[in-house]
Every structure is written in C-alpha cells, then in structure tokens.
Design an enzyme around this catalytic site. Structure first.
Site, PDB file in Angstrom:
ATOM      1  N   SER A 124       0.842  -1.208   0.000  1.00  0.00           N
ATOM      2  CA  SER A 124       0.000   0.000   0.000  1.00  0.00           C
ATOM      3  C   SER A 124       0.866   1.243   0.000  1.00  0.00           C
ATOM      4  O   SER A 124       1.971   1.250   0.559  1.00  0.00           O
ATOM      5  CB  SER A 124      -0.850  -0.015   1.272  1.00  0.00           C
ATOM      6  OG  SER A 124      -1.422   1.249   1.499  1.00  0.00           O
ATOM      7  N   TYR A 149      -1.869  -1.515  10.780  1.00  0.00           N
ATOM      8  CA  TYR A 149      -2.165  -2.061   9.448  1.00  0.00           C
ATOM      9  C   TYR A 149      -1.039  -1.687   8.482  1.00  0.00           C
ATOM     10  O   TYR A 149      -0.456  -2.551   7.813  1.00  0.00           O
ATOM     11  CB  TYR A 149      -3.511  -1.511   8.930  1.00  0.00           C
ATOM     12  CG  TYR A 149      -3.588  -1.481   7.424  1.00  0.00           C
ATOM     13  CD1 TYR A 149      -3.748  -2.662   6.700  1.00  0.00           C
ATOM     14  CD2 TYR A 149      -3.440  -0.284   6.719  1.00  0.00           C
ATOM     15  CE1 TYR A 149      -3.767  -2.640   5.311  1.00  0.00           C
ATOM     16  CE2 TYR A 149      -3.452  -0.255   5.336  1.00  0.00           C
ATOM     17  CZ  TYR A 149      -3.611  -1.432   4.636  1.00  0.00           C
ATOM     18  OH  TYR A 149      -3.616  -1.410   3.268  1.00  0.00           O
ATOM     19  N   LYS A 153       2.352  -3.832   6.563  1.00  0.00           N
ATOM     20  CA  LYS A 153       2.760  -3.837   5.145  1.00  0.00           C
ATOM     21  C   LYS A 153       4.264  -3.547   5.034  1.00  0.00           C
ATOM     22  O   LYS A 153       4.982  -4.186   4.262  1.00  0.00           O
ATOM     23  CB  LYS A 153       1.973  -2.801   4.339  1.00  0.00           C
ATOM     24  CG  LYS A 153       0.483  -3.047   4.264  1.00  0.00           C
ATOM     25  CD  LYS A 153       0.137  -4.274   3.431  1.00  0.00           C
ATOM     26  CE  LYS A 153      -1.349  -4.504   3.308  1.00  0.00           C
ATOM     27  NZ  LYS A 153      -1.686  -5.808   2.718  1.00  0.00           N
TER      28      LYS A 153
HETATM   29  C1  UD1 Z   1      -7.120   4.587   3.535  1.00  0.00           C
HETATM   30  C2  UD1 Z   1      -6.059   4.255   4.521  1.00  0.00           C
HETATM   31  C3  UD1 Z   1      -4.891   3.623   3.803  1.00  0.00           C
HETATM   32  C4  UD1 Z   1      -5.359   2.360   3.104  1.00  0.00           C
HETATM   33  C5  UD1 Z   1      -6.493   2.720   2.166  1.00  0.00           C
HETATM   34  C6  UD1 Z   1      -7.065   1.431   1.630  1.00  0.00           C
HETATM   35  C7  UD1 Z   1      -6.352   5.897   6.336  1.00  0.00           C
HETATM   36  C8  UD1 Z   1      -5.757   7.051   7.052  1.00  0.00           C
HETATM   37  N1  UD1 Z   1      -5.680   5.440   5.283  1.00  0.00           N
HETATM   38  O1  UD1 Z   1      -6.601   5.558   2.629  1.00  0.00           O
HETATM   39  O2  UD1 Z   1      -3.881   3.292   4.722  1.00  0.00           O
HETATM   40  O3  UD1 Z   1      -4.307   1.764   2.410  1.00  0.00           O
HETATM   41  O4  UD1 Z   1      -7.523   3.429   2.838  1.00  0.00           O
HETATM   42  O5  UD1 Z   1      -8.158   1.663   0.842  1.00  0.00           O
HETATM   43  O6  UD1 Z   1      -7.410   5.394   6.703  1.00  0.00           O
HETATM   44  N2  UD1 Z   1     -13.244  10.752   3.386  1.00  0.00           N
HETATM   45  C9  UD1 Z   1     -14.297  11.594   3.704  1.00  0.00           C
HETATM   46  N3  UD1 Z   1     -15.440  11.046   4.184  1.00  0.00           N
HETATM   47  C10 UD1 Z   1     -15.601   9.698   4.356  1.00  0.00           C
HETATM   48  C11 UD1 Z   1     -14.513   8.834   4.024  1.00  0.00           C
HETATM   49  C12 UD1 Z   1     -13.350   9.402   3.551  1.00  0.00           C
HETATM   50  O7  UD1 Z   1     -14.191  12.812   3.562  1.00  0.00           O
HETATM   51  O8  UD1 Z   1     -16.671   9.265   4.817  1.00  0.00           O
HETATM   52  C13 UD1 Z   1     -12.003  11.340   2.866  1.00  0.00           C
HETATM   53  C14 UD1 Z   1     -10.809  11.065   3.749  1.00  0.00           C
HETATM   54  O9  UD1 Z   1     -10.708  12.018   4.763  1.00  0.00           O
HETATM   55  C15 UD1 Z   1      -9.677  11.153   2.731  1.00  0.00           C
HETATM   56  C16 UD1 Z   1     -10.326  10.662   1.420  1.00  0.00           C
HETATM   57  O10 UD1 Z   1     -11.721  10.765   1.629  1.00  0.00           O
HETATM   58  O11 UD1 Z   1      -9.306  12.481   2.566  1.00  0.00           O
HETATM   59  C17 UD1 Z   1      -9.966   9.240   1.083  1.00  0.00           C
HETATM   60  O12 UD1 Z   1     -10.224   8.444   2.216  1.00  0.00           O
HETATM   61  P1  UD1 Z   1     -10.174   6.855   2.178  1.00  0.00           P
HETATM   62  O13 UD1 Z   1     -11.026   6.370   1.070  1.00  0.00           O
HETATM   63  O14 UD1 Z   1     -10.467   6.360   3.561  1.00  0.00           O
HETATM   64  O15 UD1 Z   1      -8.686   6.540   1.761  1.00  0.00           O
HETATM   65  P2  UD1 Z   1      -7.281   6.952   2.469  1.00  0.00           P
HETATM   66  O16 UD1 Z   1      -7.494   7.555   3.781  1.00  0.00           O
HETATM   67  O17 UD1 Z   1      -6.514   7.718   1.476  1.00  0.00           O
END
Ligand code: UD1
Length: 340
Positions: A124, A149, A153
């Site tokens: 990842s 997690y 990795k």
């Molecule tokens: C997350 C994990 C990462 C993992 C990946 C797998 C974290 C900090 N990181 O990545 O380690 O490998 O998932 O898929 O959890 N967001 C919203 N509202 C929501 C959900 C997400 O605003 O309800 C935003 C988050 O704040 C972020 C973006 O969407 O800015 C992407 O979030 P997400 O899909 O969870 O991915 P990552 O955080 O990048």
C-alpha cells in the site's frame, strides 16, 4: 501460469482473478471468507465461464496452507489476504500483526517446501509514511506507517525482500496500491464492505443508493485547491491488470524483490470525486463538511513511471469510469453480494 490467489474472494482479489483468467492464466483461490461472501465465486465463474478451485482456510494455519501446495500445482502466488481496516488496527494491533505476518510466513514456508518462487504482494502507498515527498517514488527509503495495518505492510515488504535475497530463484513484486475504487464493468462484482464503510468511494455509493443519508467530508481546510484531501484513485480493473503485468514480469526482474507503485499519477479531491459520482448517478448527493479525520494527509499521488517502464502497464480508466462502474455495481446490488 497457475496462480494461487490468497484473498481471491475479496475486493481486489476477485477482480484480479477475472483479469488473470482473461489473460489465459489459471487460478486457485484461498480465502477464509472472514471479510467476503462465498457467493462472489459463483459470479466469477459465470463471468469467466471457468470453474474456480477454492480452498476455504485461514492462512495463519501453516499446516493447512502447506496442504494446499501439496495438492495443487502452483506456479506463482498473489497474496491479498489480510486485515485492512486502518482504524481497527490501532485498537487491535496484535491481531493485525499476527494475522498479516503469520499468513505471509505460512505462504512463504509452503512455497519454499514446494519449490514455488514467484510472489506478488499486496502492499500500500501507506508505507511512504508522513514525510515522503509527493509524488511518491519507489526509491524512497524511509518506509513507515502510523497505523499497525500500514506497519504490517512495511514489515512484510521487508520480510519478503530478505527472504528473496537468500532464496534461489525467488522473485517478489511489492505492489504499492494508491486508492482502489470502481468495479468490474459488468456490475456483477464490486466492493462490498461489511458494516459502515471506512473509505470514501463505498460510502458515497451507499449514500447514492440510500443506505446512508449523507456523506461527511472529513475536513475542508487543507492546503489544497478546494480545501479537501487529494488522493490518487485507481480503477480496480487497472489495478487487477497491474497484477497480471507484474506476475508475468517476475522472470525478467533483475533484482530478487522490487516495489512498484500502482496509481494513475494524478490527485483528485474528495469534492471532485463526489461531484464525479453525482454525474454518474445523475443527481446531487447530500453532504456536510465535518472535522478532519485524524491521521489523514492533505494530498498524495503516485509517480507511476517505474510500473509503466518496467511492467509495460499504465492505468487507462478515468475518474468518470470509476464512478460509472461503481454506480452500476452498487445500484444492481444495493446490499452487496447475497448471502447464498
Ligand atoms: C485509507 C487508509 C490507507 C489504506 C487505504 C485502503 C487511512 C488514514 N488510510 O486511505 O492506509 O491503504 O484506505 O483503501 O485510513 N473521506 C471523507 N469522508 C468519508 C470517508 C473518507 O471525507 O466518509 C475522505 C478522507 O478524509 C480522505 C479521502 O476521503 O481524505 C480518502 O479516504 P479513504 O477512502 O479512507 O482513503 P485513504 O485515507 O486515502
């Protein structure tokens, strides 16, 4: 090749099974169905027109894992199986380290016992930690992650590199995924998170289908163009094809282990993704701006030139494709895969 796919019933694993089969490879799936439904297998068989051998077992059981290799001819392993919820890993670190490391140890030992030397690992972008310059490049040395997690990795990448360095003929590709989203174009297979989705795309899809009433955007005060975080979203079928390219490239690899970023090389903000999804659905979706989510980085994306140059692979599907395919899957399967 006959490829053992661990976690082959899961989100990325299932799509990779389809890509392997359509590239002319055979697969053997190993999954304990702890975070996936057995009904996915029937869908994969219907889409591919092939029968898929499945071994239902927990890979932390080294003996059972070894028995699979004793009964099946295997040329290569693609290892997806693992715990993957970032937040949960902070609360249950020991379970995460134990499960993710032990399953890898079982596979590596069984491979060594049966002369299998080709390994593709599901890593990842989280291994780049908080200080790596953007875009992330594979030669960044100071790998770390703030969650158990992510740290599992980092540790597994190291274990596999060390093993490959001293094991005759071993070739390991460490595939660092950015943000996988989207679904197979048929709408028959897609991401089916159990419980409340942690990740953005499945959450938005569940808002669109009426399972959640609105999206909460986690922070709009980041130093980005629209104030929301930017990520490198990659279509799961592009990612799946990246695995086929990697497993086919292993023989030509000059180093025993090598990391490859699988991303598109561009960032998309939370609001941009939401608006792209609204275009796919054809209506506006409700959202609120909430506080930042602890641990989120403002913006990162891949430098994907190594995978492009060495694997001959490039992501080709757009954000609109990712949203259209996710919507097809979610609207055809509002509750995900059936139980039976
Ligand atoms: C997350 C994990 C990462 C993992 C990946 C797998 C974290 C900090 N990181 O990545 O380690 O490998 O998932 O898929 O959890 N967001 C919203 N509202 C929501 C959900 C997400 O605003 O309800 C935003 C988050 O704040 C972020 C973006 O969407 O800015 C992407 O979030 P997400 O899909 O969870 O991915 P990552 O955080 O990048």
């Amino acid at each position: 090749m006959r490829v053992l796919v661990s976690g082959g019933a899961g989100y990325i694993g299932s799509h990779t099974v389809l890509s392997l089969l359509s590239a002319g490879h055979d697969v053997v799936v190993v999954d304990d169905f702890s975070n996936s439904k057995p009904t996915v297998i029937g869908r994969l068989e219907a889409l591919s027109g092939k029968r898929i051998p499945v071994h239902s077992l927990d890979l932390t059981d080294a003996e059972k894992t070894e028995r699979v290799f004793a009964h099946e001819q295997v040329d290569a392993v693609i290892h997806f199986a693992g715990y993957k919820a970032v937040g949960e890993s902070v609360i249950k670190p020991l379970e995460y380290y134990r499960n993710n490391l032990d399953s890898t140890f079982s596979l590596v030992n069984a491979m060594r016992a049966h002369g299998v030397t080709k390994f593709v690992f599901s890593s990842s972008a989280t291994v780049y930690g908080e200080k790596a310059p953007v875009p992330y490049r594979e030669d960044y040395e100071y790998l770390s992650s703030s969650s158990p997690y992510g740290q599992s990795k980092v540790m597994i990448e190291r274990v596999l590199s060390d093993v490959a360095a001293v094991s005759e003929g071993w070739k390991v590709a460490l595939l660092r995924y950015f943000n996988p989203v989207g679904a197979h174009a048929s709408g028959e297979v897609g991401e089916d998170p159990q419980g409340v989705p942690n990740n953005l795309m499945p959450f938005v899809a569940q808002v669109a289908v009426g399972r959640r009433d609105h999206l909460t955007v986690h922070g709009a005060d980041y130093p980005t163009a629209d104030g929301t975080c930017e990520r490198d979203y990659i279509h799961v079928m592009d990612l799946a094809e990246g695995h086929v390219a990697a497993v086919e490239h292993l023989d030509a690899m000059t180093e025993p282990a090598r990391a490859y970023n699988l991303g598109t090389g561009t960032g998309t903000s939370v609001l941009e993704l939401l608006h792209a999804f609204e275009r796919a659905v054809g209506r506006e979706l409700p959202y609120e701006i909430g506080p930042r989510r602890p641990g989120d980085l403002p913006a990162f994306w891949a430098d994907a030139t190594r995978a492009n140059r060495e694997l001959g692979w490039q992501a080709t599907r757009s954000i609109d494709d990712m949203c259209a395919d996710t919507w097809r899957w979610q609207s055809q399967n509002p509750q995900g895969f059936p139980d039976a």
